[in-house]
Design an enzyme around this catalytic site. Structure first.
Site, PDB file in Angstrom:
ATOM      1  N   GLU A 123     -14.857  26.042  10.425  1.00 11.95           N
ATOM      2  CA  GLU A 123     -15.076  26.986   9.363  1.00 11.95           C
ATOM      3  C   GLU A 123     -13.414  27.351   9.037  1.00 11.95           C
ATOM      4  O   GLU A 123     -13.028  27.584   7.648  1.00 11.95           O
ATOM      5  CB  GLU A 123     -15.724  28.171   9.929  1.00 11.95           C
ATOM      6  CG  GLU A 123     -17.244  28.047   9.789  1.00 11.95           C
ATOM      7  CD  GLU A 123     -17.563  27.272  11.198  1.00 11.95           C
ATOM      8  OE1 GLU A 123     -16.710  27.342  12.199  1.00 11.95           O
ATOM      9  OE2 GLU A 123     -18.687  26.961  11.445  1.00 11.95           O
ATOM     10  N   HIS A 149      13.386  35.571  19.597  1.00 13.75           N
ATOM     11  CA  HIS A 149      12.525  35.541  18.693  1.00 13.75           C
ATOM     12  C   HIS A 149      12.389  36.257  17.771  1.00 13.75           C
ATOM     13  O   HIS A 149      12.474  36.262  16.239  1.00 13.75           O
ATOM     14  CB  HIS A 149      11.253  35.321  19.613  1.00 13.75           C
ATOM     15  CG  HIS A 149       9.945  35.432  18.656  1.00 13.75           C
ATOM     16  ND1 HIS A 149       9.451  34.386  17.868  1.00 13.75           N
ATOM     17  CD2 HIS A 149       9.103  36.289  18.187  1.00 13.75           C
ATOM     18  CE1 HIS A 149       8.303  34.648  16.954  1.00 13.75           C
ATOM     19  NE2 HIS A 149       8.417  35.956  17.016  1.00 13.75           N
ATOM     20  N   HIS A 197      13.220  37.703  12.385  1.00 18.24           N
ATOM     21  CA  HIS A 197      13.226  36.741  13.511  1.00 18.24           C
ATOM     22  C   HIS A 197      14.077  35.461  13.384  1.00 18.24           C
ATOM     23  O   HIS A 197      13.816  34.474  12.940  1.00 18.24           O
ATOM     24  CB  HIS A 197      11.766  36.092  13.448  1.00 18.24           C
ATOM     25  CG  HIS A 197      10.625  37.055  13.633  1.00 18.24           C
ATOM     26  ND1 HIS A 197      10.325  37.944  12.456  1.00 18.24           N
ATOM     27  CD2 HIS A 197       9.713  37.374  14.442  1.00 18.24           C
ATOM     28  CE1 HIS A 197       9.247  38.610  12.836  1.00 18.24           C
ATOM     29  NE2 HIS A 197       9.017  38.254  13.981  1.00 18.24           N
TER      30      HIS A 197
END
Lengths: 662, 662
Positions: free
Chosen positions: A412, A263, A27
């Site tokens: 969480e 990307h 990337h």
């Protein structure tokens, strides 16, 4: 002609592009766009010492956008971390190399956290900043800021879109973690195209809502602007800071910069050449770094080593002036030895009366805390139910960083990642807690705990249909299978106080593996046959008189009592059964083949497992001839007793099932 | 003396408190605090018809704070939904009752979504609003707003803390879903105490950042203020609206209001009495509703029925004027029959050359889309990798709600919950997609898909170490076990084109169960022996000549070819092996005992399973005498081929393993 700073920034870009090109995978977008902010930070602001990557008071840097790993590897190479060689960069993404596709903690020197699942690095950084704030509150004295470092984290639009970052930063704002500095690499590009298609929110305003100082760097290539922002971030001593840095993804590659195509794939040979031309790169040969650039980074590294030297002098004075604090420091960082507690008979004693294992856990947790002051943790707003409150330990808050009871809020995901951050920072032993059914939310982070070999403890209560009236949305069925199948992760589902003690022993003594304690809401009887043997994961709780039992009943947690009662019933019919308690499949699998054979002899194929959860995974022990008394669907809402009855967790049904395999 | 509206609001409060008290379990805090906003909305603003709960154009209402279920049950009883009787309220939280602890879709008439895991209701509501926007764009004509309803969702601080709500609302803002109206029940209380300990962010500002209109109701007991806010929300035709309603948790109970203790436990007999006194409640007898209150709600229900009558008239005119559109409508809502496609030989044809199952899936998806225009879905920013883009289907955006390619952004949690919302709304067939390793993020929502019997399709690509260079953070190991252990959920891991076709057949024809397609990144050879039999989950791909084979190799997905090659090798040594392809354990378990025995005869205990994932769950088929060639740890970064080699997924190793069990 570029100056040395521009040349250094471009070195990061070119090395990254070349390594990705050679690997034909990777990337380039992030390293090319974020190179200036990373260079400026690592070279002129961050306290770190390549010669001593473990220095306790180093600034932490987390690359939350882990796919941009070449940015880190380039920096680590240039700064001389662990002598990461040019050869290592050439082996980017190759099997066994020191330069895997995503940064891996414990694998490459200088990597502070394993990243890749977007957003988790952001939350781990919040955990590191919390650790710093707490340790500073515990250890610092007038004139002795022994603990005084920043935590920097860099991520892009993806990290900002993931819910976990909102969870973590909302908490960071509440806690006023001003040593936390977030770099938002804003390039308006996502894999599917412009962020406009899915992400038009005002990120800066969101961070203001969280209570952050927000800054913006208009030109991500302007080092002076970046430097000023970092200074302004440090200047705010009450709020964490988010610096939005406007960058161009794939900067410097004319054909790809500013496009999604920059990307996640190599630029291509021609584009790498075009990049070098655009950047006026002086070296023809690939993987070549101008000597002045190496000299520049070496000089920077020397200066940084001096900063640690000063700290070492300060710490020695501290050790003389506060010897007991220094001793405490050593204990925090080397870990407390609890063998006294664990060797005491008292620790393994039976409880007099029935007790929910969550309550037992709560009392053991408090026993341990007495001997382990660096134990820190909390729950996602369920502490009263999880029984995780530590008496007289104080609540960690903006006004009291010395507290060790953490209040994560109903978050969480952030909680679990923050737990990883606390463990990564060093100096602390961390735990996190929620209802077992919500362990699903912590799974992606627990996976990183396991991958990073972090001894984080997960306390999961309300572990079955025993939850009762709250019904199927709150009754775990498949969660135990999910965690048992996770590599390098140990799950304990104890049947009584003694086994809960074993579970905590395992969790506290673990050095390189996370542990989950799976505990009941409802009271359980104390088993006569339970013992320290539970440390082996599976053991004979009540044996048959025969060498080869007529049958073996294997159970865990709340179902062990059922097995014991079934054995008694079957005895009346002359069926001589062995009862095996299996609180931890993982611990059992660590035992020798001989031991396992002694508990579950191949000669006895008449086996029944009993667990009020999914049967998935149990056939490993009951085989093709055995049966499992388990949940086949979701639970229901009703008093717990009525549910165990309805779903067949009765002595009668266990007896009948055993008879059906005889 | 209270007026009829106050009396009606208090009826909701008293019924809720009494039912929770009788059950000795439940959450009174929310119903007591939120009763006024719920009353005002349901009675004076929401279009719904208790006599026809399935009316397609009804406004949707989701109680995201599902623990406040008695608020809903009280309303459903008073409005006469499904004749929910007073007896049902008395049986709150009892086994088999129509009033379980949390609202359950499909269990109680009038419940739009199963809620309880905080935040998920918020995201499901966003999905419902997206469905409404899309269907309106498809079906509405001048003068015929056939699809024209609001989606209301109510949640508290917990729902706002959960990251999933930030993910979902950020997307809702981007999409300008102005028919979405969010009620934020703000009472500043969480289970561990004041929200100040963990949640001091400016929620309103966060929603502004998302692009919402934000409104505030200063006094949550002021019906006029609530009414005005709802009207203002409807008046904004470009942005979704968040209404912050300031409430007092447990309002009306002097001893508990405003305290955390009001949240999750019965008030206690004395406090219920005190509540009634405080509210000047006229009825001595518990579970008694003043007749005028029933009359009041009946009158409201009559008015609402009239609104549907008008719609029915409009729709009949629409059917006459646009018969083909009406026909399309029927197809959307009753589902398309694809038997022509599935009966065609072409659909089951073999591919000529090796192909990644993700690519095969992409082409089949597009075939299906041609025949199923109401197929809608997308990826969490990985469409190019997941191969989920539907050609010429258009991108769903603020400017084009008619598009069916959804762009979720990097938001796996919201994506999965939105998928549930799309399925709950009706009229659409939905799918969602991401990398298999990130399926962990969708698990808590997939659990609700299964619990609600929603036929949502999950497309999970990059399904093993075949991911290669991205390394362990991106290589699933235990995810398959996690989903296989989830009740009422079907997983398919096909080995080639034919089996991928079977997987899609299963997914598209499912009426009451979610399905996951687990697909490869890398190319796979086409298996000669693969066939439609794959619909049975497990079948003989290549048989042995012997009635009882010397051994059986069971494999799924990319490892089936290994099994076939191993069979050929073993034949050279005179070992006659059967190869069983097992793309779906769940589908296989649905088959008759006879069929299962015919595929896996008990007489043959020499079995080896091959799957490049965790062995957890496989012993069900290989038993105590078999072995599993599987991953025992996490993967690594490197070219895929080198990883399969390193981790033992070679013909040689499979052959050796089979020989070791002979």
């Amino acid at each position: 002609m570029k100056n040395i700073e521009e040349l250094s920034v471009n070195t990061i870009r070119v090395l990254s592009a070349e390594a990705i090109q050679k690997a034909k995978s990777g990337h380039p977008g992030l390293p090319l766009g974020a190179a200036p902010m990373a260079y400026e930070l690592w070279t002129n602001h961050m306290n770190h010492n390549p010669a001593d990557p473990e220095w306790a008071n180093r600034d932490r840097f987390v690359l939350s956008g882990g796919h941009g790993s070449m940015l880190l590897y380039s920096l680590l190479h240039l700064f001389g971390y662990g002598n990461l060689s040019m050869e290592d960069l050439k082996n980017f993404r190759q099997l066994g190399s020191l330069t895997p596709g995503h940064p891996e903690y414990g694998h490459t020197v200088g990597i502070e956290a394993t990243t890749g699942p977007l957003g988790q690095g952001m939350a781990m950084a919040v955990g590191m900043a919390m650790a710093e704030a707490h340790l500073a509150a515990v250890f610092n004295k007038d004139g002795y800021d022994i603990v005084d470092h920043y935590t920097y984290v860099l991520g892009g639009d993806g990290c900002m879109m993931e819910g976990i970052s909102s969870e973590a930063f909302s908490l960071a704002g509440t806690l006023g973690l001003h040593k936390l500095i977030v770099f938002y690499d804003s390039n308006n590009i996502s894999i599917e195209g412009s962020t406009d298609i899915a992400f038009t929110e005002d990120v800066t305003k969101r961070f203001e809502a969280f209570g952050f100082q927000t800054l913006e760097v208009k030109d991500g290539n302007n080092l002076a602007e970046i430097a000023a922002a970092i200074e302004a971030a440090k200047a705010d001593t009450t709020r964490p800071t988010m610096i939005k840095v406007n960058t161009v993804i794939g900067y410097g590659c004319p054909a790809k910069q500013g496009k999604a195509s920059a990307h996640g794939e190599p630029l291509g040979e021609e584009n790498v050449a075009a990049l070098k031309e655009y950047l006026e790169w002086p070296c023809k040969e690939a993987f070549t770094v101008p000597q002045e650039v190496y000299d520049h980074f070496n000089e920077a590294a020397r200066k940084k080593a001096a900063v640690e030297d000063e700290w070492n002098v300060l710490f020695e004075k501290y050790r003389k002036e506060y010897p007991d604090m220094a001793e405490k420091w050593d204990a925090y960082y080397n870990g407390y030895d609890l063998s006294k507690l664990f060797d005491s008979e008292d620790y393994w004693k039976k409880a007099e009366k029935p007790e929910a294992t969550r309550s037992t856990s709560g009392s053991i947790l408090n026993e341990i805390k007495q001997l382990m002051p660096n134990l820190i943790g909390g729950s996602a707003d369920l502490a009263p139910s999880n029984k995780t409150n530590m008496k007289d330990a104080g609540d960690f808050s903006k006004d009291n960083y010395a507290g060790t009871n953490l209040h994560f809020g109903v978050r969480e995901q952030a909680m679990a990642a923050i737990g990883n951050g606390l463990a990564l920072h060093g100096g602390l032993k961390a735990f996190v807690a929620t209802f077992f059914v919500f362990s699903d939310y912590t799974k992606p982070m627990a996976r990183l705990s396991a991958l990073m070999n972090l001894p984080l403890t997960f306390i999961f209560t309300h572990d079955s249909i025993g939850v009762g009236e709250d019904g199927p949305t709150h009754e775990p069925v498949e969660q135990l299978a999910a965690f048992r199948s996770l590599p390098n992760f140990c799950v304990y589902r104890p049947c009584d106080r003694t086994e809960t003690a074993a579970a905590w022993y395992r969790a506290v003594t673990s050095k390189d593996q996370p542990t989950a304690l799976v505990l009941t809401r409802q009271n359980l009887s104390q088993m006569q046959g339970s013992s320290k043997e539970a440390l082996k994961g599976g053991y004979i709780l009540e044996d048959s008189k025969k060498e080869v039992p007529d049958a073996i009943i294997i159970a865990s947690g709340s179902e062990v009592e059922l097995a014991v009662n079934a054995k008694a019933e079957l005895a009346k019919d002359g069926v001589d059964v062995r009862v095996v308690s299996m609180p931890s499949m993982e611990a059992f699998e660590e035992q020798t083949a001989e031991y396992k054979e002694s508990v579950l002899p191949k000669a006895c194929r008449k086996r029944v497992a009993v667990e009020a959860l999914s049967d998935f995974g149990w056939y490993r022990y009951v085989g093709l001839d055995g049966k499992v008394v388990s949940m086949t669907g979701f639970g229901a809402s009703g008093p717990a007793a009525s549910l165990f009855e309805k779903f067949g967790f009765t002595t009668e049904n266990v007896v009948a099932t055993v008879k059906s395999v005889l």
